[in-house]
Write an enzyme that holds these catalytic residues in place. Sequence first.
Site, short mmCIF file in Angstrom:
data_model
loop_
_atom_site.label_atom_id
_atom_site.label_comp_id
_atom_site.label_asym_id
_atom_site.label_seq_id
_atom_site.Cartn_x
_atom_site.Cartn_y
_atom_site.Cartn_z
N GLY A 12 -21.29 -11.84 19.54
CA GLY A 12 -20.12 -11.52 20.05
C GLY A 12 -18.92 -11.69 18.49
N ALA A 14 -17.63 -14.57 18.73
CA ALA A 14 -17.39 -15.99 17.59
C ALA A 14 -18.66 -15.82 17.12
CB ALA A 14 -17.66 -16.86 19.14
N GLY A 15 -19.53 -15.91 17.13
CA GLY A 15 -20.96 -15.38 16.50
C GLY A 15 -20.96 -14.80 14.94
N PHE A 118 1.85 -10.99 28.93
CA PHE A 118 1.12 -11.81 29.05
C PHE A 118 1.21 -13.12 30.38
CE2 PHE A 118 -4.36 -10.70 28.52
CZ PHE A 118 -3.62 -9.47 28.30
N ASP A 212 -27.66 -19.06 29.18
CA ASP A 212 -28.45 -19.66 27.90
C ASP A 212 -28.36 -20.67 27.17
OD1 ASP A 212 -29.51 -17.35 29.77
OD2 ASP A 212 -29.95 -16.07 28.30
N GLN A 231 -12.65 -19.92 35.64
CA GLN A 231 -11.51 -19.42 36.17
C GLN A 231 -12.23 -18.17 36.97
OE1 GLN A 231 -9.34 -16.54 32.46
NE2 GLN A 231 -7.76 -18.44 33.26
N HIS A 233 -10.82 -13.98 37.90
CA HIS A 233 -9.80 -13.67 37.53
C HIS A 233 -8.94 -13.17 38.29
CE1 HIS A 233 -6.58 -10.06 35.61
NE2 HIS A 233 -7.74 -10.62 34.03
N LEU A 243 -14.00 -5.89 36.19
CA LEU A 243 -12.05 -6.72 35.47
C LEU A 243 -10.95 -5.50 35.11
CD1 LEU A 243 -11.07 -8.77 34.72
CD2 LEU A 243 -11.10 -7.81 32.65
N GLU A 246 -5.38 -7.69 32.42
CA GLU A 246 -4.04 -8.39 32.66
C GLU A 246 -2.64 -8.09 32.50
OE1 GLU A 246 -4.16 -12.84 33.05
OE2 GLU A 246 -2.43 -12.77 31.74
N ARG A 277 -3.75 -17.38 35.99
CA ARG A 277 -4.27 -16.82 36.28
C ARG A 277 -5.00 -17.71 37.31
NH1 ARG A 277 -8.24 -13.97 31.67
NH2 ARG A 277 -6.07 -12.80 31.27
N HIS A 348 -14.44 -14.88 36.04
CA HIS A 348 -14.47 -14.38 34.89
C HIS A 348 -14.85 -15.33 33.67
CE1 HIS A 348 -11.74 -11.16 32.06
NE2 HIS A 348 -11.19 -12.54 31.97
N GLU A 378 -17.01 -18.61 23.95
CA GLU A 378 -16.44 -18.54 25.22
C GLU A 378 -17.98 -20.51 25.66
OE1 GLU A 378 -15.73 -15.27 27.88
OE2 GLU A 378 -16.74 -17.35 29.18
N ARG A 389 -7.46 -21.55 31.52
CA ARG A 389 -7.34 -20.35 29.81
C ARG A 389 -6.39 -19.04 29.64
NH1 ARG A 389 -9.13 -15.57 27.89
NH2 ARG A 389 -10.21 -15.09 29.31
N SER A 394 -8.64 -15.82 24.00
CA SER A 394 -9.83 -16.32 24.16
C SER A 394 -10.75 -15.63 23.08
CB SER A 394 -10.89 -16.23 25.68
OG SER A 394 -12.22 -15.71 25.12
N LEU A 395 -10.18 -14.39 22.99
CA LEU A 395 -10.03 -13.44 21.66
C LEU A 395 -10.05 -14.14 20.66
CD1 LEU A 395 -9.73 -9.96 22.95
CD2 LEU A 395 -11.97 -10.80 22.71
C1 LIG Z 1 -14.03 -8.09 30.87
C2 LIG Z 1 -13.63 -8.63 30.09
C3 LIG Z 1 -12.55 -8.56 29.64
C4 LIG Z 1 -11.73 -9.34 28.85
N1 LIG Z 1 -10.36 -9.69 28.26
C5 LIG Z 1 -10.05 -10.25 27.21
C6 LIG Z 1 -8.84 -9.68 26.95
O1 LIG Z 1 -8.19 -8.96 27.38
N2 LIG Z 1 -8.54 -11.33 26.00
C7 LIG Z 1 -8.63 -12.53 25.59
O2 LIG Z 1 -8.41 -13.26 25.17
N3 LIG Z 1 -10.28 -12.45 26.09
C8 LIG Z 1 -10.90 -11.89 27.43
N4 LIG Z 1 -11.61 -11.73 27.79
C9 LIG Z 1 -13.15 -13.35 27.49
C10 LIG Z 1 -13.62 -12.75 26.03
O3 LIG Z 1 -13.91 -11.36 25.93
C11 LIG Z 1 -14.80 -13.51 25.89
O4 LIG Z 1 -14.61 -14.84 26.19
C12 LIG Z 1 -15.42 -13.78 24.49
O5 LIG Z 1 -15.55 -12.27 24.22
C13 LIG Z 1 -16.30 -13.87 24.18
O6 LIG Z 1 -17.14 -14.12 22.82
P1 LIG Z 1 -18.33 -14.96 22.79
O7 LIG Z 1 -18.49 -14.61 21.16
O8 LIG Z 1 -18.61 -16.04 22.78
O9 LIG Z 1 -19.34 -14.20 23.58
P2 LIG Z 1 -20.17 -13.21 24.10
O10 LIG Z 1 -19.15 -11.85 23.36
O11 LIG Z 1 -19.82 -12.99 25.12
O12 LIG Z 1 -21.67 -12.84 23.29
C14 LIG Z 1 -22.37 -14.06 23.75
C15 LIG Z 1 -23.28 -13.11 22.28
O13 LIG Z 1 -24.22 -14.68 22.69
C16 LIG Z 1 -26.31 -13.82 22.91
N5 LIG Z 1 -27.03 -13.87 23.82
C17 LIG Z 1 -27.10 -15.26 24.72
N6 LIG Z 1 -27.35 -15.41 25.14
C18 LIG Z 1 -29.25 -15.17 24.46
C19 LIG Z 1 -29.87 -16.30 23.67
N7 LIG Z 1 -30.78 -16.53 25.43
N8 LIG Z 1 -30.57 -15.48 22.73
C20 LIG Z 1 -30.03 -14.65 21.71
N9 LIG Z 1 -28.84 -14.23 22.27
C21 LIG Z 1 -28.32 -14.64 23.26
C22 LIG Z 1 -25.53 -12.01 23.25
O14 LIG Z 1 -27.18 -11.01 23.36
C23 LIG Z 1 -24.01 -11.46 23.11
O15 LIG Z 1 -24.88 -11.00 22.06
C24 LIG Z 1 -12.57 -10.61 28.36
C25 LIG Z 1 -13.77 -10.93 29.01
C26 LIG Z 1 -14.44 -10.20 29.99
C27 LIG Z 1 -15.66 -9.98 30.56
#
Ligand SMILES: Cc1cc2nc3c(=O)[nH]c(=O)nc-3n(C[C@H](O)[C@H](O)[C@H](O)COP(=O)(O)OP(=O)(O)OC[C@H]3O[C@@H](n4cnc5c(N)ncnc54)[C@H](O)[C@@H]3O)c2cc1C
Length: 575
Positions: A12, A14-15, A118, A212, A231, A233, A243, A246, A277, A348, A378, A389, A394-395
């Site tokens: 995602g 962060a990674g 927002f 996980d 949270q 939503h 979703l 917002e 929220r 959410h 996250e 939050r 979060s992004l």
């Molecule tokens: C519908 C929706 C809308 C949103 N809108 C907004 C917004 O407008 N603004 C905002 O700031 N935030 C928003 N958020 C929150 C935000 O999108 C997330 O908090 C953020 O994108 C999380 O990113 P991340 O990189 O931490 O994880 P993720 O994007 O969730 O990525 C997790 C990664 O880990 C991998 N993974 C997990 N477990 C394993 C495992 N066991 N083995 C191998 N790989 C694994 C997955 O395959 C994936 O690649 C929204 C969230 C949702 C659900």
Amino acid sequence: MIEHDVLIVGGGLAGCRAALEIVRTDPDLSVGLIAKTHPIRSHSVAAQGGMAATLKNVDETDSWEAHAFDTVKGSDYLADQDAVAILTQEAPEVVIDLEHMGVLFSRLPDGRIAQRAFGGHTHNRTCYAADKTGHAILHELVSNLMKYGVTLYDEWYVMRLIMEENQAKGLVMYNLIDSEIQVARAKAVMFATGGYGRVFNTTSNDFASTGDGLAMTAAVGLPLEDMEFVQFHPTGLYPVGVLISEAVRGEGAYLLNSNGDRFMADYAPSRMELAPRDITSRAIMREVAAGRGLHPDGTAGGPHVHLDLRHMGKETIMQRVPFAWEEAHRLVGVDAVYDPMPVRPTAHYSMGGIPVNTDGQVRRDANSLVEGFFSAGETACVSVHGGNRLGSNSLLECVVYGKRTGAAIAKYISNKPLPNFNEQQYLQAAKARLQSLLDQPGEHRIQAVRQEFQDCMTEHCGVFRNATILQAGLVKLQSIKQKATQVYLDDKNTCWNTELTEAIELQSLLTIGEVILTSALNRKESRGAHYREDYQTRDDPNFLKHTLAYHSREGVKVDSMPVVLNQFEPKERKY
Ligand SMILES: Cc1cc2nc3c(=O)[nH]c(=O)nc-3n(C[C@H](O)[C@H](O)[C@H](O)COP(=O)(O)OP(=O)(O)OC[C@H]3O[C@@H](n4cnc5c(N)ncnc54)[C@H](O)[C@@H]3O)c2cc1C
């Protein structure tokens, strides 16, 4: 054995941002990025509304201090203020950097990046790409990783963190396509595995959000921080839970009860629909409980309220929030130009997670760190969100702390050797674990056990909580855990065995559920998203502190850690 300088789990925002920072710092470093989905199918791709940063393109009076204050107040004063200062100070720079990478942000007529209102933010500071912001950012990041030669292991499932002598040394993973098991080692391991929305039966999260990374961290005896703060939503599309961003309220939509009243006037008169929220979700649930919700046929007394966009007009709806319109149309047959959307809170976001310092290094306890182990996004808790939050933070956190953690890792591993451990021991243990799941003679189906668990969490640890409900939830959970040891898999094959993956994910969910319930029971106050009917006010003398919960076979042990307060004194939180 697979070997890299750095292993990152999670594709995602962060990674990917961390991986990019590592190879930008030193293109010779070898980075392996593992994800159980393809990176561009990570939940980040679904982020809609935007990303906050004080660019001051729309509001010149904005400042990082104002952004920091809104974030700390929104967190109900539980956020660590040193982490919030970094988040808000570095925000403009990371947005500009993304734009230079090629992210197509929406524009003002003069060509500068547009910014919208927002919830909980006092200035228009959310940058966006229509309502597909996560999609726009993630695609650019992943293309950049290809350019720099990061090794992708997509559709590999990481099932264990290898930690010995307080040092993270590697991972055990298996290929979803053919169940091949591999052990990998690296000088540093990072978890960016996202949230755990699938703990609940109604969620906006994708199917892969099963927490996980949190469960694997707990499994090696490390704590999880502030897990009681979930949270909900306010505007999940009823009944599917998907979703409705917002951003729709940011662009002016109203929340209406069955009398047609904008009921937020009774709960947060100064912010109305753009209150934070936690407050808005509780307001909706109270309206529903008071009989002022609606049924799908429009009569009063039902389970949802209305989100009304009609006064915004077709042009604004289609230009600013086209995806929200499309979702309501496709999933529940509502044309939001002419009819209000049915909405209700949906699980959410996870405010808590793996405790880290502001370099993303994982904490062993309140006073010490783990060698070679990092986390961001996250799944981590650096605590910029505290008890609640704010939308679009979060992004921002993923990009600011993804970048910082990447930089810290590049520095950390210089001159470090690859760690040593007994590969065969981990390989054999993983084989035995998969085989025992396949051979299990049990009588229960995974879907049924998972459903029972999700219903239990939703009923016992939702928007409103109290000791009796939480305790009953923990008792129920024990019997569900028992059933989970007797799950029968129909599919005994090694090729794309999704049942096997679901069985391991179920183990993650159960661990996290127990940590959430216990942490919630332990926090005898109401703060942010954690609302206790039996302790309805915030209790700073006793609970202005972070929860650290240690999971083991015997149960969950709860400890605490101080909150960093250096800029804003805790005050009553009113809107
Ligand atoms: C519908 C929706 C809308 C949103 N809108 C907004 C917004 O407008 N603004 C905002 O700031 N935030 C928003 N958020 C929150 C935000 O999108 C997330 O908090 C953020 O994108 C999380 O990113 P991340 O990189 O931490 O994880 P993720 O994007 O969730 O990525 C997790 C990664 O880990 C991998 N993974 C997990 N477990 C394993 C495992 N066991 N083995 C191998 N790989 C694994 C997955 O395959 C994936 O690649 C929204 C969230 C949702 C659900």
